[in-house]
Design a protein around this motif. Structure first.
Motif, short mmCIF file in Angstrom:
data_model
loop_
_atom_site.label_atom_id
_atom_site.label_comp_id
_atom_site.label_asym_id
_atom_site.label_seq_id
_atom_site.Cartn_x
_atom_site.Cartn_y
_atom_site.Cartn_z
N THR A 180 6.77 4.57 12.38
CA THR A 180 5.34 4.59 12.13
C THR A 180 4.72 5.62 13.03
OG1 THR A 180 3.35 3.26 11.79
CG2 THR A 180 4.57 2.86 13.82
N VAL A 181 3.63 6.22 12.59
CA VAL A 181 2.82 7.12 13.41
C VAL A 181 1.42 6.52 13.40
CG1 VAL A 181 1.89 9.44 13.73
CG2 VAL A 181 4.21 9.13 12.81
N ALA A 182 1.01 5.96 14.53
CA ALA A 182 -0.25 5.21 14.55
C ALA A 182 -0.72 5.03 15.98
CB ALA A 182 -0.07 3.84 13.89
N GLY A 183 -2.02 4.86 16.14
CA GLY A 183 -2.54 4.47 17.44
C GLY A 183 -2.00 3.09 17.80
N MET A 184 -1.74 2.89 19.08
CA MET A 184 -1.21 1.59 19.52
C MET A 184 -2.37 0.60 19.69
SD MET A 184 2.16 1.73 19.72
CE MET A 184 2.27 2.81 18.27
N TYR A 185 -2.86 0.13 18.53
CA TYR A 185 -3.94 -0.84 18.46
C TYR A 185 -3.44 -2.05 17.66
CZ TYR A 185 -7.10 3.03 19.70
OH TYR A 185 -7.71 4.10 20.32
N GLN A 186 -3.98 -3.22 17.96
CA GLN A 186 -3.61 -4.42 17.20
C GLN A 186 -3.87 -4.22 15.71
OE1 GLN A 186 -2.05 -7.04 18.21
NE2 GLN A 186 -2.59 -7.57 20.32
N ARG A 187 -4.99 -3.55 15.37
CA ARG A 187 -5.36 -3.41 13.96
C ARG A 187 -4.38 -2.55 13.17
NH1 ARG A 187 -7.66 1.31 12.16
NH2 ARG A 187 -8.35 2.79 13.73
N LYS A 188 -3.52 -1.81 13.87
CA LYS A 188 -2.54 -0.98 13.17
C LYS A 188 -1.28 -1.76 12.75
CE LYS A 188 -4.39 3.19 13.01
NZ LYS A 188 -4.52 3.98 11.76
N GLY A 189 -1.23 -3.05 13.08
CA GLY A 189 -0.13 -3.88 12.61
C GLY A 189 1.20 -3.62 13.29
N ILE A 190 1.17 -3.08 14.50
CA ILE A 190 2.42 -2.78 15.21
C ILE A 190 3.19 -4.06 15.51
CG2 ILE A 190 3.43 -1.62 17.21
CD1 ILE A 190 1.85 0.25 15.36
N ALA A 191 2.46 -5.14 15.84
CA ALA A 191 3.12 -6.41 16.16
C ALA A 191 3.91 -6.92 14.95
CB ALA A 191 2.09 -7.45 16.60
N GLU A 192 3.31 -6.83 13.77
CA GLU A 192 4.00 -7.28 12.55
C GLU A 192 5.21 -6.40 12.24
OE1 GLU A 192 -0.03 -9.01 12.43
OE2 GLU A 192 0.67 -6.96 12.75
N SER A 257 -1.20 -1.53 8.84
CA SER A 257 -2.56 -1.76 9.34
C SER A 257 -3.21 -3.02 8.77
CB SER A 257 -3.44 -0.56 8.99
OG SER A 257 -2.91 0.63 9.51
N HIS A 258 -4.07 -3.62 9.61
CA HIS A 258 -4.94 -4.71 9.15
C HIS A 258 -6.20 -4.12 8.52
CE1 HIS A 258 -3.24 -7.13 12.84
NE2 HIS A 258 -2.31 -6.82 11.95
N GLN A 280 -1.89 -3.54 1.83
CA GLN A 280 -2.84 -3.49 0.73
C GLN A 280 -4.26 -3.75 1.25
OE1 GLN A 280 -1.25 -5.44 -2.63
NE2 GLN A 280 -2.64 -4.46 -4.04
N VAL A 281 -4.74 -2.83 2.09
CA VAL A 281 -6.08 -2.97 2.67
C VAL A 281 -6.83 -1.64 2.61
CG1 VAL A 281 -5.46 -4.86 4.25
CG2 VAL A 281 -5.23 -2.50 5.02
N VAL A 297 2.27 -4.03 0.60
CA VAL A 297 2.55 -5.41 1.02
C VAL A 297 1.27 -5.99 1.61
CG1 VAL A 297 4.99 -4.98 1.48
CG2 VAL A 297 3.32 -4.70 3.32
N PRO A 298 1.14 -7.32 1.66
CA PRO A 298 -0.05 -7.93 2.28
C PRO A 298 -0.11 -7.59 3.77
CG PRO A 298 1.20 -9.56 1.01
CD PRO A 298 2.07 -8.34 1.12
N ALA A 299 -1.32 -7.47 4.30
CA ALA A 299 -1.49 -7.23 5.73
C ALA A 299 -1.17 -8.50 6.51
CB ALA A 299 -2.91 -6.77 6.01
N LYS A 300 -0.79 -8.33 7.76
CA LYS A 300 -0.53 -9.43 8.70
C LYS A 300 0.58 -10.36 8.20
CE LYS A 300 -5.37 -9.48 10.24
NZ LYS A 300 -6.57 -10.31 10.52
N ASP A 301 1.51 -9.82 7.43
CA ASP A 301 2.59 -10.64 6.85
C ASP A 301 3.93 -9.99 7.18
OD1 ASP A 301 4.38 -12.10 5.31
OD2 ASP A 301 3.04 -12.25 3.58
N SER A 302 4.48 -10.34 8.34
CA SER A 302 5.74 -9.71 8.76
C SER A 302 6.91 -10.12 7.88
CB SER A 302 6.05 -10.06 10.23
OG SER A 302 6.09 -11.46 10.42
N ASN A 303 6.82 -11.31 7.26
CA ASN A 303 7.91 -11.75 6.37
C ASN A 303 7.97 -10.87 5.12
OD1 ASN A 303 8.67 -13.90 8.04
ND2 ASN A 303 7.13 -15.26 7.12
#
Length: 352
Positions: A180-192, A257-258, A280-281, A297-303
């Motif tokens: 991924t290429v993204a800012g390290m922010y929670q909203r970028k979905g890095i945790a998922e 991303s969220h 899909q946001v 894929v749905p956001a915030k859905d690591s599965n």
């Protein structure tokens, strides 16, 4: 036309707002317009100068004394440059330009980060450019007049900031590589993304995850990665001035991303010809031709994300198909199209 772009800085740090504004300023100057950028400065000053764009230094730090000084300085710049159009890309700039507008110039704003509550202030402009249809619809729901709103989707292909994709040298990533290429922010979905990678890692022992970018939540993600059983296969690469080298070297690009109004990196991933998975946001489906150029894929859905990654890594034909699909219908993602559509908004205002 005499055009001013006003933004906080012109640093080369992967900031999409800055990148869009710099692209526009350079192309407008090359088309024969008189163009200036007002900002606190940064690495892109050199490119602006080469492109014939004048740069004015302006500190817009949100402290009372700084704002007073910025107002005085802005007035002096506007009096000297005599713009027909002032194009504000950030909140402080649109407020400054609106307060001192009078009838001297038309004011345009671009809503880059619609999810911020302060983005409503961008509606102070005479025309409000939304970077995707999703952003336009959201701003309309929040009370911005539809008569003011215009949609100009982001596109970066052919940007004066970058080279042709074939001119970048690939990196020796460990394959199969997910990036991924993204800012390290929670909203970028890095945790998922980290959680999804951990789910599939045992089934694909050769796979590695590359996280390219910096940001305030990086330490949280590093701690999360350290707590996994596959920490040695998760690589934090930091900010990279040429992220294209990762894009052309990996197998799958993920943007989890969220919230994301219209991420520039998706056009860069598409031209690199890699399989893309996005959430899909907001403007992500539009940037992926509504699922024709990338898997949604749905956001915030690591599965769900893990499921798609597993499918792509276990099916070579599917992976190849999505690499090809990413590379189709690229013409509309050009910076030249963004430039022409932006000029059309300016002309509309000047005619009025």
């Amino acid at each position: 036309m005499r055009i001013i772009h006003i933004l906080n800085h012109v640093q080369e740090i992967g900031n999409g707002i800055v990148n869009v504004a710099v692209d526009l300023a350079c192309l407008q100057a090359k088309s024969g317009h008189e163009v200036a950028v007002i900002s606190a400065g940064g690495e892109y000053e050199k490119l602006l100068n080469i492109s014939g764009v004048k740069h004015y230094q302006l500190d817009q730090t949100r402290k009372p004394i700084s704002i007073i000084k910025a107002a005085v300085r802005y007035l002096a710049i506007a009096a000297e440059f005599q713009p027909d159009i002032v194009h504000a890309h950030m909140m402080t700039g649109v407020i400054l330009a609106r307060i001192f507008k009078g009838h001297k110039y038309a004011l345009v704003s671009t809503v880059h980060n619609e999810f911020q509550r302060s983005s409503l202030l961008m509606g102070l402009a005479d025309r409000v450019i939304a970077v995707s249809k999703a952003v336009r619809d959201s701003m309309a729901r929040r009370g911005i007049s539809e008569n003011k709103l215009r949609v100009i989707c982001n596109g970066t292909l052919g940007s004066p900031r970058t080279r042709q994709i074939q001119d970048y040298q690939p990196l020796p990533l460990q394959r199969p590589a997910i990036a991924t290429v993204a800012g390290m922010y929670q909203r970028k979905g890095i945790a998922e993304l980290i959680a999804a990678f951990e789910q599939i890692a045992s089934d694909f022992p050769q796979a590695h995850l590359y996280l390219v970018g910096n940001g305030p939540d990086k330490q949280l993600f590093e701690a999360q990665a350290q707590a996994t059983s596959v920490k040695e296969r998760i690589h934090f690469e930091g900010f990279q001035p040429s992220p294209q080298r990762y894009l052309i070297s990996c197998d799958i690009f993920v943007l989890a991303s969220h919230r994301d109004p219209c991420p520039l990196v998706l056009s860069e991933a598409r031209v690199a010809g890699i399989a893309i998975v996005g959430t899909q946001v907001d403007g992500i489906p539009e940037a992926l031709d509504n699922g024709e150029a990338g898997i949604l894929v749905p956001a915030k859905d690591s599965n769900a994300l893990a499921g798609v990654l597993g499918q792509l890594l276990s099916n070579a034909d599917m992976l190849h198909e999505w690499k090809q699909r990413a590379n189709h219908n690229l013409e509309w993602l050009s910076v030249a199209r963004v430039h022409q559509e932006t000029l059309a908004v300016y002309r509309e205002l000047i005619t009025e």
